[in-house]
Design an enzyme around this catalytic site. Structure first.
Site, mmCIF file in Angstrom:
data_model
loop_
_atom_site.group_PDB
_atom_site.id
_atom_site.type_symbol
_atom_site.label_atom_id
_atom_site.label_comp_id
_atom_site.label_asym_id
_atom_site.label_seq_id
_atom_site.Cartn_x
_atom_site.Cartn_y
_atom_site.Cartn_z
ATOM 1 N N ASP A 92 4.710 -5.119 -17.703
ATOM 2 C CA ASP A 92 3.211 -5.279 -17.470
ATOM 3 C C ASP A 92 2.781 -5.808 -16.324
ATOM 4 O O ASP A 92 2.956 -6.874 -15.755
ATOM 5 C CB ASP A 92 2.554 -5.656 -18.949
ATOM 6 C CG ASP A 92 1.274 -5.573 -18.656
ATOM 7 O OD1 ASP A 92 0.582 -4.450 -18.080
ATOM 8 O OD2 ASP A 92 0.306 -6.443 -19.031
ATOM 9 N N ASP A 127 -1.519 -7.153 -16.271
ATOM 10 C CA ASP A 127 -2.796 -7.148 -16.139
ATOM 11 C C ASP A 127 -1.866 -8.468 -17.039
ATOM 12 O O ASP A 127 -1.592 -7.930 -18.840
ATOM 13 C CB ASP A 127 -3.660 -6.066 -16.660
ATOM 14 C CG ASP A 127 -3.682 -5.577 -15.249
ATOM 15 O OD1 ASP A 127 -4.559 -6.422 -14.740
ATOM 16 O OD2 ASP A 127 -4.455 -4.626 -15.141
ATOM 17 N N LYS A 182 4.299 3.131 -23.496
ATOM 18 C CA LYS A 182 4.797 3.076 -22.302
ATOM 19 C C LYS A 182 6.798 2.469 -23.071
ATOM 20 O O LYS A 182 7.819 2.768 -21.907
ATOM 21 C CB LYS A 182 4.508 1.443 -22.585
ATOM 22 C CG LYS A 182 3.262 0.896 -20.973
ATOM 23 C CD LYS A 182 3.367 -0.277 -21.510
ATOM 24 C CE LYS A 182 2.212 -0.605 -20.331
ATOM 25 N NZ LYS A 182 1.030 -1.964 -20.853
ATOM 26 N N ASP A 185 1.935 -8.685 -22.457
ATOM 27 C CA ASP A 185 0.955 -9.228 -23.513
ATOM 28 C C ASP A 185 -0.080 -8.588 -24.806
ATOM 29 O O ASP A 185 -0.694 -9.080 -24.847
ATOM 30 C CB ASP A 185 -0.015 -9.604 -21.651
ATOM 31 C CG ASP A 185 -1.062 -9.160 -21.713
ATOM 32 O OD1 ASP A 185 -0.222 -7.936 -21.315
ATOM 33 O OD2 ASP A 185 -2.327 -9.202 -21.804
ATOM 34 N N ASP A 221 1.834 -2.627 -25.005
ATOM 35 C CA ASP A 221 3.249 -3.242 -24.685
ATOM 36 C C ASP A 221 3.887 -3.022 -26.047
ATOM 37 O O ASP A 221 5.565 -3.043 -25.294
ATOM 38 C CB ASP A 221 3.514 -4.625 -24.263
ATOM 39 C CG ASP A 221 2.826 -4.032 -22.444
ATOM 40 O OD1 ASP A 221 3.089 -3.802 -21.743
ATOM 41 O OD2 ASP A 221 1.657 -5.180 -22.180
#
Length: 224
Positions: A8, A10, A151, A174, A178
């Site tokens: 990821d 951010d 994802k 995070d 995810d």
């Protein structure tokens, strides 16, 4: 043998002010296996990150709505028409997307809609459901997307294109978005600042936060 890496942006490659930490550059550039940049950001952002790193453009963008494999193939799986309908209905209910003008968050977004987290969630969820779409909270924005796009599905597509088993990948992230990627990958790491959904889905929850967590995860993946 170093496994392929899905990561990821951010909250994972960044600090707490969303600034990409330059310590990740050599790690990603020198990773001895494919690197997949998997993000909720609009498609150009991860493409640009790969371009400036000098690594193959292998990305999962817009929460799985757009997938690119080594710069040779681009697949769109989102619902841009539904996202536009949600934006119109949300505006009709008296709410904006919360980004002001120009809206660089959505300007190049092709398959979904991102709404600022200071806007009413319940109204957004209601109008999204009418269009058959889902809303996911990434911690940075509310993303309106097709419910069967995430994802995890993006990572499955990348793995197939690269002729790898999804379980061969290690994933680091995070956020709630995810979790689906963690479910597909063979090993998964949530950085210390991750939300509860990501932590519950991850194989390993790190003490280190943000980019320090990513660096700790890569050390663990490589057995250092």
């Amino acid at each position: 043998m170093t496994p392929p890496l899905a990561v990821d942006i951010d909250g994972t490659l960044t600090d707490d002010r969303r600034r990409v930490d330059p310590r990740v550059f050599p790690v990603l550039r020198e990773w001895d296996a494919p690197v997949v940049v998997a993000t909720g950001k609009a498609f150009p952002y991860p493409v640009a990150l790969c371009e400036f790193l000098g690594i193959p453009i292998t990305v999962i963008a817009e929460n799985g709505g757009v997938v690119a494999i080594e710069g040779d193939e681009v697949v769109f799986t989102g619902d841009p028409e539904g996202a536009r309908a949600v934006a119109d209905a949300y505006a009709a209910a008296g709410h904006g997307l919360g980004w002001g003008e120009p809206d660089f968050v959505n300007r190049w977004r092709e398959t979904e809609l991102a709404v600022s987290r200071d806007q009413p969630f319940d109204v957004l969820e209601r109008v999204a459901e009418k269009e058959g779409l889902a809303v996911v909270d990434t911690g940075f924005a509310y993303h309106v997307k097709a419910p069967d796009v995430d994802k995890g599905q993006g990572l499955l597509a990348v793995a197939e294109a690269l002729d790898r088993e999804p379980s061969a990948f290690a994933a680091v992230g995070d956020s709630e978005n995810d979790a689906a990627m963690f479910a597909v990958a063979g090993e998964s790491y949530a950085v210390g600042n991750a939300d509860e959904t990501a932590k519950e889905a991850a194989d390993t929850v790190l003490d280190e936060r943000y980019v320090d967590g990513f660096l700790a995860a890569t050390e663990a993946i490589r057995g250092e």
